[in-house]
Design a protein around this motif. Structure first.
Motif, PDB file in Angstrom:
ATOM      1  N   UNK A  62       0.833  -1.193   0.000  1.00 20.17           N
ATOM      2  CA  UNK A  62       0.000   0.000   0.000  1.00 20.17           C
ATOM      3  C   UNK A  62       0.873   1.250   0.000  1.00 20.17           C
ATOM      4  N   UNK A  63       0.227   2.338  -0.401  1.00 27.12           N
ATOM      5  CA  UNK A  63       0.927   3.610  -0.367  1.00 27.12           C
ATOM      6  C   UNK A  63       1.008   4.079   1.078  1.00 27.12           C
ATOM      7  N   UNK A  64       2.153   4.591   1.469  1.00 29.99           N
ATOM      8  CA  UNK A  64       2.364   5.038   2.849  1.00 29.99           C
ATOM      9  C   UNK A  64       1.408   6.166   3.199  1.00 29.99           C
ATOM     10  N   UNK A  65       0.805   6.071   4.380  1.00 27.80           N
ATOM     11  CA  UNK A  65      -0.111   7.090   4.882  1.00 27.80           C
ATOM     12  C   UNK A  65       0.432   7.575   6.215  1.00 27.80           C
ATOM     13  N   UNK A  74       6.433  -3.426   8.071  1.00 23.21           N
ATOM     14  CA  UNK A  74       5.284  -3.494   7.159  1.00 23.21           C
ATOM     15  C   UNK A  74       5.703  -2.813   5.867  1.00 23.21           C
ATOM     16  N   UNK A  75       5.607  -3.526   4.789  1.00 23.25           N
ATOM     17  CA  UNK A  75       6.097  -3.024   3.509  1.00 23.25           C
ATOM     18  C   UNK A  75       5.064  -2.093   2.891  1.00 23.25           C
ATOM     19  N   UNK A  76       5.435  -0.832   2.794  1.00 30.57           N
ATOM     20  CA  UNK A  76       4.617   0.173   2.107  1.00 30.57           C
ATOM     21  C   UNK A  76       5.555   0.937   1.184  1.00 30.57           C
ATOM     22  N   UNK A  77       4.992   1.805   0.374  1.00 34.31           N
ATOM     23  CA  UNK A  77       5.851   2.523  -0.569  1.00 34.31           C
ATOM     24  C   UNK A  77       5.353   3.954  -0.737  1.00 34.31           C
ATOM     25  N   UNK A  78       6.188   4.774  -1.321  1.00 37.93           N
ATOM     26  CA  UNK A  78       5.809   6.122  -1.733  1.00 37.93           C
ATOM     27  C   UNK A  78       6.510   6.417  -3.051  1.00 37.93           C
ATOM     28  N   UNK A  79       5.865   7.094  -3.980  1.00 35.35           N
ATOM     29  CA  UNK A  79       6.585   7.515  -5.191  1.00 35.35           C
ATOM     30  C   UNK A  79       7.697   8.477  -4.816  1.00 35.35           C
ATOM     31  N   UNK A  85       8.848  12.689   0.419  1.00 30.65           N
ATOM     32  CA  UNK A  85      10.145  12.043   0.186  1.00 30.65           C
ATOM     33  C   UNK A  85      11.223  13.029  -0.239  1.00 30.65           C
ATOM     34  N   UNK A  86      10.966  14.312  -0.046  1.00 33.58           N
ATOM     35  CA  UNK A  86      11.925  15.313  -0.537  1.00 33.58           C
ATOM     36  C   UNK A  86      13.312  15.110   0.066  1.00 33.58           C
ATOM     37  N   UNK A  87      13.348  14.861   1.366  1.00 32.67           N
ATOM     38  CA  UNK A  87      14.629  14.718   2.048  1.00 32.67           C
ATOM     39  C   UNK A  87      15.397  13.508   1.513  1.00 32.67           C
ATOM     40  N   UNK A  88      14.663  12.406   1.312  1.00 37.71           N
ATOM     41  CA  UNK A  88      15.309  11.199   0.796  1.00 37.71           C
ATOM     42  C   UNK A  88      15.696  11.377  -0.664  1.00 37.71           C
ATOM     43  N   UNK A  89      14.871  12.105  -1.399  1.00 44.10           N
ATOM     44  CA  UNK A  89      15.173  12.368  -2.807  1.00 44.10           C
ATOM     45  C   UNK A  89      16.486  13.141  -2.916  1.00 44.10           C
ATOM     46  N   UNK A 170      12.342   5.242  -8.984  1.00 48.92           N
ATOM     47  CA  UNK A 170      11.009   5.850  -8.991  1.00 48.92           C
ATOM     48  C   UNK A 170      10.273   5.795  -7.662  1.00 48.92           C
ATOM     49  N   UNK A 171      10.700   4.937  -6.753  1.00 49.89           N
ATOM     50  CA  UNK A 171       9.926   4.753  -5.529  1.00 49.89           C
ATOM     51  C   UNK A 171      10.814   4.662  -4.293  1.00 49.89           C
ATOM     52  N   UNK A 172      10.170   4.927  -3.156  1.00 49.61           N
ATOM     53  CA  UNK A 172      10.796   4.649  -1.867  1.00 49.61           C
ATOM     54  C   UNK A 172      10.083   3.432  -1.306  1.00 49.61           C
ATOM     55  N   UNK A 173      10.819   2.356  -1.121  1.00 41.64           N
ATOM     56  CA  UNK A 173      10.251   1.115  -0.608  1.00 41.64           C
ATOM     57  C   UNK A 173      10.559   1.061   0.880  1.00 41.64           C
ATOM     58  N   UNK A 174       9.489   1.046   1.691  1.00 40.71           N
ATOM     59  CA  UNK A 174       9.654   1.215   3.139  1.00 40.71           C
ATOM     60  C   UNK A 174       9.374  -0.102   3.825  1.00 40.71           C
TER      61      UNK A 174
END
Lengths: 304, 199
Positions: A62-65, A74-79, A85-89, A170-174
């Motif tokens: 699921x998309x991170x909320x 728990x595996x979630x993601x964000x584009x 995700x600016x800091x990680x980007x 393309x994604x951050x896999x959490x």
């Protein structure tokens, strides 16, 4: 976990740390020998396996909320282009300095990371908050020619088994949402996003006065996270004012109607409850005739 | 966020600077210095040529064995051929032409050489080496691309490569010889040194 990265054809592996310094935080690369590089690649593989274990068979992550209460793993993601995700980007795209003295004071280190490049030029960044971090610099003659961190038999430099999150093209896999929230600066991002989120929600709900809600959320991260969740899920569209008032009433959230413009206003003590209603976290259940119960959910999944 | 530039491998860098002085030591060994017996002079000069180069080659070998490399992204690149000219005029010519007729003059030359070595070491000019030029390498100063990323490093790196030019945006993998000097991956072969006829 599907990564846009070929772990079988890794060309470059760089180790680095994030440190707290007087001016704030800094990230730098630290030279590491091939054994450490191999361990970092294994950690990425292990992260993938752990992430896949948390998913039920056949389900996609699921998309991170930010308002959701997640489990430890728990595996979630964000584009990668998401505001959160600016800091990680920035870290993923940064051209960092090499500083091999960075490990001299482990107490200042709040995270470590690996940056990799595969044969096709794809980049990957993996981060972890260290659970235990010790490093000792050995001043041998070999260190004068090669000061890269060496993996030695004594337990002086302990890496964890997996990463908290992995960033690909393309994604951050959490894997650990709490780790992501701490490392990704999520709290500051959602607090900064409050005015924008309020403006977006207000467009669809002009029958509610959001002015005191905005002021409240600017200083309360939980309220700010509810606003981010409401906006990201598009849950403020086509809301019926009468149904909203009824649901608030049965879930103990008091609303008022201002006479001048008939707008709904919310007292400060009910703001969190009101946002929980909008975020579909407060709901009544009546399983026994005449005995309605009201619940609040920190974690919920839409079933239909 | 601050951009840090901390140099490591100080002894290795010093040895690289000394290895760049090799032509001077060779010329001194050939020319001779009246005050110093030939056997001593030639031995010392050979040592000053061989030992630093050995350290340089060991550093290259260690970096390759340990896969000590990183990606360098090209923003702007300057060809450093002019640095070799500066090196020639500041280094070789003055010392070559210096008359050493007394012990005081010898001491003055040694001290002057020491200042030059310190300056080259301190200014990270340890990549200026005629060996690379003989092996047909080019040396570029690579500046990172200009971006708004607050975490990005703004300092330059030196890349030793066989490429004739570097394109903006190009990503190059380089072995770390020091925190500021990198040797492009795939551009080094031990045959260059030990079996050049194989090339």
């Amino acid at each position: 976990m599907e990564l846009e990265f070929n772990l079988q054809a890794v060309e470059t592996v760089v180790f680095g740390v994030g440190r707290s310094v007087d001016q704030g935080t800094e990230f730098c690369e630290v030279s590491a020998d091939s054994d450490v590089q191999g361990s970092l690649q294994e950690m990425v593989e292990q992260t993938k396996k752990e992430a896949d274990k948390t998913l039920e068979s056949g389900y996609e992550p699921e998309r991170y909320n930010p308002a959701e209460a997640y489990g430890t793993k728990e595996y979630v993601y964000l584009p990668l282009k998401d505001d959160l995700t600016e800091h990680l980007r920035n870290l993923h795209n940064a051209n960092l300095t090499t500083d091999n003295d960075a490990l001299s004071d482990p107490s200042t280190i709040f995270c470590y990371f690996a940056k990799m490049v595969d044969g096709d030029g794809n980049h990957l960044t993996a981060l972890r908050r260290p659970t235990q971090f010790k490093s000792v610099l050995k001043k041998h003659l070999i260190a004068l020619i090669n000061d890269a961190v060496r993996q030695v038999e004594e337990d002086m430099f302990q890496l964890d088994y997996d990463f908290d999150l992995i960033v690909d093209e393309h994604n951050v896999h959490i894997l650990r949402p709490l780790g992501f929230a701490a490392l990704g600066g999520v709290q500051s991002a959602i607090l900064e996003a409050v005015p924008e989120n309020i403006a977006s929600i207000r467009e669809h709900m002009d029958f509610v006065d959001f002015s005191n809600i905005e002021e409240y959320a600017t200083n309360h991260p939980r309220a700010a996270s509810y606003l981010a969740s409401i906006r990201s899920q598009g849950q403020m569209e086509n809301i019926d004012p009468a149904l909203l008032q009824e649901l608030c009433n049965v879930t103990s959230v008091e609303l008022s109607i201002r006479e001048e413009d008939e707008k709904i206003t919310v007292e400060e003590r009910f703001i969190l409850g009101f946002l929980e209603v909008l975020d579909r976290r407060r709901y009544p259940i009546e399983l026994r005739r005449g005995a309605r119960e009201s619940y609040k959910a920190y974690g919920r999944r839409k079933t239909s | 966020m601050q951009n840090i530039r901390r140099e490591g491998l100080s002894v290795a860098r010093l040895m690289m600077v000394l290895s760049s002085m090799a032509p001077l030591f060779i010329i001194w060994a050939i020319r001779g210095i009246a005050l110093i017996p030939n056997s001593l002079l030639i031995s010392v000069c050979l040592l000053l040529v061989a030992a630093p180069h050995a350290v340089l080659l060991i550093r290259i070998a260690v970096a390759r064995r340990q896969n000590d490399k990183r990606q360098i992204v090209v923003g702007d690149a300057e060809d450093n051929r002019t640095h070799l000219l500066v090196y020639l005029f500041s280094m070789l010519l003055p010392f070559y032409s210096a008359e050493i007729g007394s012990y005081r003059e010898l001491a003055a030359v040694v001290v002057a050489l020491g200042f030059i070595v310190f300056l080259f070491w301190h200014l990270n000019l340890h990549y200026i080496n005629l060996l690379f030029a003989v092996l047909q390498y080019r040396v570029f100063t690579v500046y990172p691309p200009k971006d708004e990323n607050p975490l990005s490093n703004r300092t330059s790196q030196v890349l030793i490569t066989r490429q004739r030019s570097l394109a903006e945006g190009e990503e190059i993998s380089g072995y770390r010889l020091s925190n500021t000097v990198y040797l492009e991956v795939g551009h080094w072969s031990w045959n260059l040194i030990f079996r050049p006829w194989k090339l």
